[in-house]
Enzyme design. Sequence first.
Site, PDB file in Angstrom:
ATOM      1  N   ASP A   1      35.960  47.450  36.535  1.00 45.38           N
ATOM      2  CA  ASP A   1      36.762  48.605  36.941  1.00 45.38           C
ATOM      3  C   ASP A   1      38.183  48.419  36.414  1.00 45.38           C
ATOM      4  O   ASP A   1      38.499  47.371  35.848  1.00 45.38           O
ATOM      5  CB  ASP A   1      36.766  48.763  38.476  1.00 45.38           C
ATOM      6  CG  ASP A   1      37.071  47.467  39.182  1.00 45.38           C
ATOM      7  OD1 ASP A   1      37.853  46.660  38.626  1.00 45.38           O
ATOM      8  OD2 ASP A   1      36.545  47.238  40.271  1.00 45.38           O
TER       9      ASP A   1
ATOM     10  N   ASP B   1      42.303  48.485  37.179  1.00 46.52           N
ATOM     11  CA  ASP B   1      43.362  48.475  38.189  1.00 46.52           C
ATOM     12  C   ASP B   1      44.693  48.692  37.483  1.00 46.52           C
ATOM     13  O   ASP B   1      44.926  48.157  36.399  1.00 46.52           O
ATOM     14  CB  ASP B   1      43.386  47.118  38.903  1.00 46.52           C
ATOM     15  CG  ASP B   1      42.082  46.860  39.627  1.00 46.52           C
ATOM     16  OD1 ASP B   1      41.750  47.643  40.534  1.00 46.52           O
ATOM     17  OD2 ASP B   1      41.386  45.898  39.263  1.00 46.52           O
TER      18      ASP B   1
ATOM     19  N   ASP C   1      46.782  36.813  42.653  1.00 48.29           N
ATOM     20  CA  ASP C   1      46.103  35.579  43.075  1.00 48.29           C
ATOM     21  C   ASP C   1      46.056  34.504  41.973  1.00 48.29           C
ATOM     22  O   ASP C   1      46.609  33.420  42.133  1.00 48.29           O
ATOM     23  CB  ASP C   1      44.703  35.875  43.659  1.00 48.29           C
ATOM     24  CG  ASP C   1      43.851  36.797  42.800  1.00 48.29           C
ATOM     25  OD1 ASP C   1      44.291  37.179  41.694  1.00 48.29           O
ATOM     26  OD2 ASP C   1      42.725  37.129  43.230  1.00 48.29           O
TER      27      ASP C   1
HETATM   28  P1  ATP Z   1      36.721  42.311  39.351  1.00 47.36           P
HETATM   29  O1  ATP Z   1      37.171  43.743  39.562  1.00 47.36           O
HETATM   30  O2  ATP Z   1      36.156  42.027  38.020  1.00 47.36           O
HETATM   31  O3  ATP Z   1      35.894  41.812  40.474  1.00 47.36           O
HETATM   32  P2  ATP Z   1      39.527  41.768  39.653  1.00 47.36           P
HETATM   33  O4  ATP Z   1      40.346  40.580  39.275  1.00 47.36           O
HETATM   34  O5  ATP Z   1      39.903  43.053  39.003  1.00 47.36           O
HETATM   35  O6  ATP Z   1      38.038  41.389  39.400  1.00 47.36           O
HETATM   36  P3  ATP Z   1      39.985  43.139  42.109  1.00 47.36           P
HETATM   37  O7  ATP Z   1      39.481  42.816  43.478  1.00 47.36           O
HETATM   38  O8  ATP Z   1      39.584  44.415  41.469  1.00 47.36           O
HETATM   39  O9  ATP Z   1      39.598  41.907  41.201  1.00 47.36           O
HETATM   40  O10 ATP Z   1      41.570  43.058  42.200  1.00 47.36           O
HETATM   41  C1  ATP Z   1      42.425  43.498  41.160  1.00 47.36           C
HETATM   42  C2  ATP Z   1      43.612  42.574  41.018  1.00 47.36           C
HETATM   43  O11 ATP Z   1      44.380  42.588  42.208  1.00 47.36           O
HETATM   44  C3  ATP Z   1      43.257  41.103  40.811  1.00 47.36           C
HETATM   45  O12 ATP Z   1      43.008  40.816  39.471  1.00 47.36           O
HETATM   46  C4  ATP Z   1      44.504  40.422  41.312  1.00 47.36           C
HETATM   47  O13 ATP Z   1      45.533  40.471  40.362  1.00 47.36           O
HETATM   48  C5  ATP Z   1      44.908  41.296  42.486  1.00 47.36           C
HETATM   49  N1  ATP Z   1      44.319  40.816  43.743  1.00 47.36           N
HETATM   50  C6  ATP Z   1      43.153  41.226  44.302  1.00 47.36           C
HETATM   51  N2  ATP Z   1      42.919  40.598  45.459  1.00 47.36           N
HETATM   52  C7  ATP Z   1      43.975  39.772  45.649  1.00 47.36           C
HETATM   53  C8  ATP Z   1      44.348  38.859  46.677  1.00 47.36           C
HETATM   54  N3  ATP Z   1      43.551  38.673  47.721  1.00 47.36           N
HETATM   55  N4  ATP Z   1      45.511  38.196  46.540  1.00 47.36           N
HETATM   56  C9  ATP Z   1      46.334  38.402  45.474  1.00 47.36           C
HETATM   57  N5  ATP Z   1      46.023  39.235  44.478  1.00 47.36           N
HETATM   58  C10 ATP Z   1      44.885  39.918  44.557  1.00 47.36           C
HETATM   59 MG    MG Z   2      39.083  44.966  39.393  1.00 49.27          MG
END
Ligand code: ATP
Ligand code: MG
Length: 437
Positions: free
Chosen positions: A61, A63, A139
């Site tokens: 997805d 962001d 994170d």
């Molecule tokens: P995927 O969507 O492939 O599972 P993602 O890294 O994009 O992985 P998301 O949950 O969509 O994960 O979150 C988007 C972004 O928001 C992360 O890449 C990170 O930068 C930030 N993020 C998400 N959750 C946290 C958290 N608990 N603490 C700090 N930053 C976070």
């Molecule tokens: Mg994501």
Amino acid sequence: MDSVAKIAQPTIIPRSEHNISRAYISENALTVLYRLNEAGYQAYLVGGCIRDMLLGREPKDYDIATSARPNEVNALFRNCRLVGRRFRLAHINFGRETIEVATFRAPHQATPAGEEAANGRILRDNVFGTLEDDAMRRDFTVNSLYYGIDDLTIRDYTNGLKDIKKGTLQLVGDPETRYKEDPVRMLRAIRFSSKLGFRIHPDSKKPIKKLGHLLKDIPAARLYEETLKLFLGGCAVQTFDLLRHYGLFHYLFPQLDTCLEQEEHGYPLTFVSQALSNTDKRISENKPISPSFLFACLLWEPVRVLAKKLSQEEGISETQAMQMAGETVMQNQLPHISIPRRFNIPMREIWIMQLRFQHRYGQRPLRFLTHPRFRAAYDFMLLRGMAGEELQETCEWWTKLQEQPEVQRELMTKSKQKKPYHSSRRKRPAKRKKTDR
Ligand code: ATP
Ligand code: MG
């Protein structure tokens, strides 16, 4: 005078030195970026989509991080919805695709907008900040890379690019503090490590065993969401191994974890591993996976053990024992992971239906074949058989029954000795006449 925090200087990677091309980015994400920029706001793609594209993988997805406040984003898009209390976000919906837009956050402060519990856990994270601030509160370093549509560069404040190249997962900042702020980051470390095949940096690895218990304070609804991401991401087998290795599995499925400690001839580990590798295979083949089936598998062993105990020790019928065991195990699970009703009802049905495979004569098996959840129950039984429960013959019979044309099915299920009509039913007491009352 207030001390001014030192602003990190980003490394800027120009378009000529990275592989991210607009041609591969979702049209909808581009629309959102352009519109925010045109309205005078900063806006960047960030997180998993950049990480995955740099690794040559298709993003799950998109962001976006922006300088616009949630209500300002809301005012720009008709298809926008503001969500989340702990973390206010804008969801911009384009049919089946949702683009998540988050306002830059500042490092956490204990103010009403940034509420914190006594143990350091962040209860509310709505203190807005600059792009630099935002990079520091992400994170992992590999999740903290920003791509701007205005100059097509990548901004790297945390050496994330170096970690991507090395295949290392490392928290931004002090790991212990960051895990205490949000213990779910421990689960995310496991998830990304198995999804990307990255090793967790020793400093980020070290505090996990000590801090795992903090997951007990996470709301069960959030752990439900995280559990789905952990087990439906295509590498459930490895994720399960890592969760157990780091002692985190216990905080998600305490009942199964206890059963796993009492392993006999490899069971139930074989069953769980089989179920998870099946899940991974289905995902790789783009076949649907239902959370009810996944949870039915992850809770089966506690249900099986309890049902056996109830029927052997308390002498209640098998069906009743299975019903009671299913209900008890589910009620014990809900405080940890709140499985929604729309999934926990079919989950219990899969367990109860296991008993129906014993009946092979008369109309019952034929009726069972037409049950809307027969297929799930049958797949579940096959898994049990493959993992070592004594079901080989039953599995073969039901597989054969399904392969037969209708006439043959009738033959297979025809009872050898025709029972007298109603012989197995209890006689109903005669209806009382109204005048008896
Ligand atoms: P995927 O969507 O492939 O599972 P993602 O890294 O994009 O992985 P998301 O949950 O969509 O994960 O979150 C988007 C972004 O928001 C992360 O890449 C990170 O930068 C930030 N993020 C998400 N959750 C946290 C958290 N608990 N603490 C700090 N930053 C976070
Ligand atoms: Mg994501």
